[in-house]
Design a protein around this motif. Structure first.
Motif, PDB file in Angstrom:
ATOM      1  N   ALA A  83     -45.140 -16.415 -58.289  1.00 47.89           N
ATOM      2  CA  ALA A  83     -44.924 -15.229 -58.762  1.00 47.89           C
ATOM      3  C   ALA A  83     -45.399 -15.291 -60.244  1.00 47.89           C
ATOM      4  CB  ALA A  83     -43.630 -14.502 -58.880  1.00 47.89           C
ATOM      5  N   PRO A  84     -45.186 -16.254 -61.151  1.00 42.73           N
ATOM      6  CA  PRO A  84     -45.445 -16.523 -62.379  1.00 42.73           C
ATOM      7  C   PRO A  84     -46.871 -16.637 -62.617  1.00 42.73           C
ATOM      8  CG  PRO A  84     -43.536 -17.828 -62.168  1.00 42.73           C
ATOM      9  CD  PRO A  84     -43.959 -17.251 -60.650  1.00 42.73           C
ATOM     10  N   SER A  85     -47.431 -17.385 -61.606  1.00 45.33           N
ATOM     11  CA  SER A  85     -48.699 -17.656 -61.576  1.00 45.33           C
ATOM     12  C   SER A  85     -49.548 -16.391 -61.392  1.00 45.33           C
ATOM     13  CB  SER A  85     -49.044 -18.569 -60.363  1.00 45.33           C
ATOM     14  OG  SER A  85     -48.605 -20.006 -60.857  1.00 45.33           O
ATOM     15  N   VAL A  86     -49.163 -15.592 -60.724  1.00 46.14           N
ATOM     16  CA  VAL A  86     -49.944 -14.247 -60.409  1.00 46.14           C
ATOM     17  C   VAL A  86     -49.851 -13.392 -61.449  1.00 46.14           C
ATOM     18  CG1 VAL A  86     -49.853 -12.243 -58.914  1.00 46.14           C
ATOM     19  CG2 VAL A  86     -49.497 -14.557 -57.802  1.00 46.14           C
ATOM     20  N   LEU A  87     -48.631 -13.433 -62.269  1.00 43.41           N
ATOM     21  CA  LEU A  87     -48.496 -12.849 -63.637  1.00 43.41           C
ATOM     22  C   LEU A  87     -49.387 -13.406 -64.561  1.00 43.41           C
ATOM     23  CD1 LEU A  87     -44.819 -12.191 -63.607  1.00 43.41           C
ATOM     24  CD2 LEU A  87     -46.487 -10.071 -63.514  1.00 43.41           C
ATOM     25  N   GLY A  88     -49.471 -14.494 -64.549  1.00 46.69           N
ATOM     26  CA  GLY A  88     -50.481 -15.255 -65.651  1.00 46.69           C
ATOM     27  C   GLY A  88     -51.589 -14.772 -65.422  1.00 46.69           C
ATOM     28  N   LEU A  89     -52.385 -14.837 -64.059  1.00 42.82           N
ATOM     29  CA  LEU A  89     -53.852 -14.431 -63.824  1.00 42.82           C
ATOM     30  C   LEU A  89     -53.996 -13.051 -64.216  1.00 42.82           C
ATOM     31  CD1 LEU A  89     -54.222 -16.388 -60.694  1.00 42.82           C
ATOM     32  CD2 LEU A  89     -55.177 -16.958 -62.847  1.00 42.82           C
ATOM     33  N   LEU A  90     -53.038 -12.038 -63.886  1.00 37.25           N
ATOM     34  CA  LEU A  90     -53.123 -10.524 -64.264  1.00 37.25           C
ATOM     35  C   LEU A  90     -53.260 -10.276 -65.557  1.00 37.25           C
ATOM     36  CD1 LEU A  90     -50.838  -9.089 -61.374  1.00 37.25           C
ATOM     37  CD2 LEU A  90     -53.041  -9.157 -61.532  1.00 37.25           C
ATOM     38  N   SER A  91     -52.616 -11.113 -66.688  1.00 36.28           N
ATOM     39  CA  SER A  91     -52.579 -10.896 -67.951  1.00 36.28           C
ATOM     40  C   SER A  91     -54.028 -11.265 -68.502  1.00 36.28           C
ATOM     41  CB  SER A  91     -51.478 -11.527 -68.745  1.00 36.28           C
ATOM     42  OG  SER A  91     -51.926 -13.149 -68.540  1.00 36.28           O
ATOM     43  N   PHE A  92     -54.793 -11.865 -67.956  1.00 33.71           N
ATOM     44  CA  PHE A  92     -55.976 -12.337 -68.499  1.00 33.71           C
ATOM     45  C   PHE A  92     -57.154 -11.224 -68.833  1.00 33.71           C
ATOM     46  CE2 PHE A  92     -55.311 -16.972 -67.114  1.00 33.71           C
ATOM     47  CZ  PHE A  92     -54.415 -16.917 -68.069  1.00 33.71           C
ATOM     48  N   PRO A  93     -57.574 -10.584 -67.642  1.00 35.54           N
ATOM     49  CA  PRO A  93     -58.552  -9.536 -67.711  1.00 35.54           C
ATOM     50  C   PRO A  93     -58.585  -8.737 -68.965  1.00 35.54           C
ATOM     51  CG  PRO A  93     -57.915  -9.525 -65.684  1.00 35.54           C
ATOM     52  CD  PRO A  93     -56.768 -10.264 -66.243  1.00 35.54           C
ATOM     53  N   ARG A  94     -57.433  -7.981 -69.421  1.00 37.20           N
ATOM     54  CA  ARG A  94     -57.369  -7.058 -70.597  1.00 37.20           C
ATOM     55  C   ARG A  94     -56.337  -7.622 -71.614  1.00 37.20           C
ATOM     56  NH1 ARG A  94     -58.964  -1.985 -70.775  1.00 37.20           N
ATOM     57  NH2 ARG A  94     -60.170  -1.617 -68.784  1.00 37.20           N
ATOM     58  N   ASN A  95     -56.102  -9.081 -71.691  1.00 32.59           N
ATOM     59  CA  ASN A  95     -55.551  -9.767 -72.686  1.00 32.59           C
ATOM     60  C   ASN A  95     -53.869  -8.867 -72.777  1.00 32.59           C
ATOM     61  OD1 ASN A  95     -57.388 -11.150 -73.231  1.00 32.59           O
ATOM     62  ND2 ASN A  95     -57.955 -10.306 -75.173  1.00 32.59           N
ATOM     63  N   ASN A  96     -53.224  -8.857 -71.718  1.00 30.94           N
ATOM     64  CA  ASN A  96     -52.178  -8.191 -71.428  1.00 30.94           C
ATOM     65  C   ASN A  96     -50.979  -9.032 -71.947  1.00 30.94           C
ATOM     66  OD1 ASN A  96     -49.622  -6.634 -70.751  1.00 30.94           O
ATOM     67  ND2 ASN A  96     -50.875  -5.632 -68.905  1.00 30.94           N
ATOM     68  N   ILE A  97     -50.439  -8.757 -73.147  1.00 32.83           N
ATOM     69  CA  ILE A  97     -49.391  -9.577 -73.643  1.00 32.83           C
ATOM     70  C   ILE A  97     -48.086  -9.415 -72.801  1.00 32.83           C
ATOM     71  CG2 ILE A  97     -47.662  -9.829 -75.643  1.00 32.83           C
ATOM     72  CD1 ILE A  97     -49.937  -9.112 -77.547  1.00 32.83           C
ATOM     73  N   SER A 103     -44.602 -13.822 -67.497  1.00 34.36           N
ATOM     74  CA  SER A 103     -45.128 -15.022 -66.840  1.00 34.36           C
ATOM     75  C   SER A 103     -44.413 -16.325 -67.471  1.00 34.36           C
ATOM     76  CB  SER A 103     -46.810 -15.338 -67.023  1.00 34.36           C
ATOM     77  OG  SER A 103     -47.170 -16.670 -66.494  1.00 34.36           O
ATOM     78  N   MET A 104     -44.571 -16.321 -68.723  1.00 39.14           N
ATOM     79  CA  MET A 104     -43.839 -17.549 -69.359  1.00 39.14           C
ATOM     80  C   MET A 104     -42.363 -17.490 -69.264  1.00 39.14           C
ATOM     81  SD  MET A 104     -45.802 -17.279 -73.105  1.00 39.14           S
ATOM     82  CE  MET A 104     -44.779 -18.630 -73.928  1.00 39.14           C
ATOM     83  N   ILE A 105     -41.874 -16.472 -69.357  1.00 40.73           N
ATOM     84  CA  ILE A 105     -40.308 -16.157 -68.885  1.00 40.73           C
ATOM     85  C   ILE A 105     -40.030 -16.680 -67.200  1.00 40.73           C
ATOM     86  CG2 ILE A 105     -37.979 -14.818 -68.622  1.00 40.73           C
ATOM     87  CD1 ILE A 105     -39.163 -13.349 -71.198  1.00 40.73           C
ATOM     88  N   SER A 106     -40.642 -16.271 -66.439  1.00 39.21           N
ATOM     89  CA  SER A 106     -40.556 -16.514 -64.950  1.00 39.21           C
ATOM     90  C   SER A 106     -40.932 -18.077 -64.750  1.00 39.21           C
ATOM     91  CB  SER A 106     -41.264 -15.354 -64.024  1.00 39.21           C
ATOM     92  OG  SER A 106     -42.622 -15.215 -64.562  1.00 39.21           O
ATOM     93  N   VAL A 107     -42.164 -18.505 -65.566  1.00 35.25           N
ATOM     94  CA  VAL A 107     -42.188 -20.009 -65.210  1.00 35.25           C
ATOM     95  C   VAL A 107     -40.870 -20.774 -65.304  1.00 35.25           C
ATOM     96  CG1 VAL A 107     -43.268 -22.001 -66.299  1.00 35.25           C
ATOM     97  CG2 VAL A 107     -44.719 -20.084 -65.535  1.00 35.25           C
ATOM     98  N   GLY A 108     -40.070 -20.720 -66.648  1.00 34.07           N
ATOM     99  CA  GLY A 108     -38.864 -21.191 -66.545  1.00 34.07           C
ATOM    100  C   GLY A 108     -37.842 -21.021 -65.561  1.00 34.07           C
ATOM    101  N   LEU A 109     -37.816 -19.733 -65.106  1.00 33.31           N
ATOM    102  CA  LEU A 109     -36.759 -19.285 -64.210  1.00 33.31           C
ATOM    103  C   LEU A 109     -37.149 -19.961 -62.631  1.00 33.31           C
ATOM    104  CD1 LEU A 109     -35.886 -15.851 -65.121  1.00 33.31           C
ATOM    105  CD2 LEU A 109     -34.450 -17.803 -65.458  1.00 33.31           C
ATOM    106  N   PHE A 110     -38.388 -19.469 -62.419  1.00 37.40           N
ATOM    107  CA  PHE A 110     -38.628 -19.800 -60.995  1.00 37.40           C
ATOM    108  C   PHE A 110     -39.697 -21.073 -60.694  1.00 37.40           C
ATOM    109  CE2 PHE A 110     -39.151 -14.936 -61.097  1.00 37.40           C
ATOM    110  CZ  PHE A 110     -37.772 -15.048 -60.694  1.00 37.40           C
ATOM    111  N   SER A 111     -40.132 -21.956 -61.848  1.00 33.71           N
ATOM    112  CA  SER A 111     -40.639 -23.164 -61.705  1.00 33.71           C
ATOM    113  C   SER A 111     -39.914 -23.965 -62.118  1.00 33.71           C
ATOM    114  CB  SER A 111     -42.103 -22.791 -62.325  1.00 33.71           C
ATOM    115  OG  SER A 111     -42.862 -22.085 -61.864  1.00 33.71           O
ATOM    116  N   VAL A 112     -39.424 -24.241 -63.490  1.00 33.14           N
ATOM    117  CA  VAL A 112     -38.790 -25.166 -64.161  1.00 33.14           C
ATOM    118  C   VAL A 112     -37.679 -25.471 -63.633  1.00 33.14           C
ATOM    119  CG1 VAL A 112     -38.379 -26.446 -66.244  1.00 33.14           C
ATOM    120  CG2 VAL A 112     -40.585 -25.128 -66.100  1.00 33.14           C
TER     121      VAL A 112
END
Length: 183
Positions: A83-97, A103-112
């Motif tokens: 899920a964080p990876s998908v959010l990260g990829l979705l943030s790129f086309p329009r520079n969606n902060i 994505s950064m928060i969920s990397v911590g929760l769901f990955s790390v």
């Protein structure tokens, strides 16, 4: 003006490029960081797919337990890390902060977090393997603890670099929005 194959324009030695406009540094950084994060996300997806394949083979009992060990609990939690990876990829086309922050928060929760839990869950088996040389779970003839610790170390590195580059990208995007507000 010079053509591609012809001589240089009369009256210039080629050093008159200083006055031309250049792409702002934060835009260059944004492109570079997006590319690096995409590479890390694709490496993460490969790790994730290998884990899914291992877990599917074990759950569906396609091979004996001697070949593929039963999954550890942390592996089930790590499945959410896509899920964080998908959010990260979705943030790129329009520079969606906001997507990048999520994505950064969920990397911590769901990955790390599952990786930290996994290192603690597998520690007694790794300690027993180190002290007594006995392994009880195997993955194609190799100790499952060793193989999964290697996967775990690789995944921690991927996610740590992903968070680092995401933070730098977030800073570049904030610089960009601050300059737009000043105008």
């Amino acid at each position: 003006m010079a053509s591609r194959a012809g001589p240089r324009a009369a009256g210039t030695d080629g050093s008159d490029f200083q006055h031309r406009e250049r792409v702002a540094l934060h835009y260059q950084m944004s492109v570079t960081l997006k590319h690096e994060i995409k590479k890390l996300i694709y490496v993460h997806l490969v790790i994730w797919l290998l884990l899914v394949a291992k877990m599917s083979v074990a759950q569906l009992k396609l091979l004996s337990r001697d070949q593929v060990a039963t999954p550890y609990q942390w592996e089930y939690l790590y499945l959410l890390s896509v899920a964080p990876s998908v959010l990260g990829l979705l943030s790129f086309p329009r520079n969606n902060i906001s997507y990048l922050v999520l994505s950064m928060i969920s990397v911590g929760l769901f990955s790390v977090a599952p990786l930290i839990y996994g290192s603690m869950e597998m520690f007694p088996a790794a300690q027993q393997l180190y002290r007594h040389g006995k392994a009880y779970r195997f993955l194609f003839g190799f100790s499952a603890v060793l193989v999964m610790y290697l996967v775990l170390v690789l995944a921690v590195q991927v996610h740590a670099w992903q968070l680092y580059y995401s933070k730098k990208l977030l800073d570049a995007w904030f610089t960009s929005t601050q300059e737009k507000k000043k105008k």
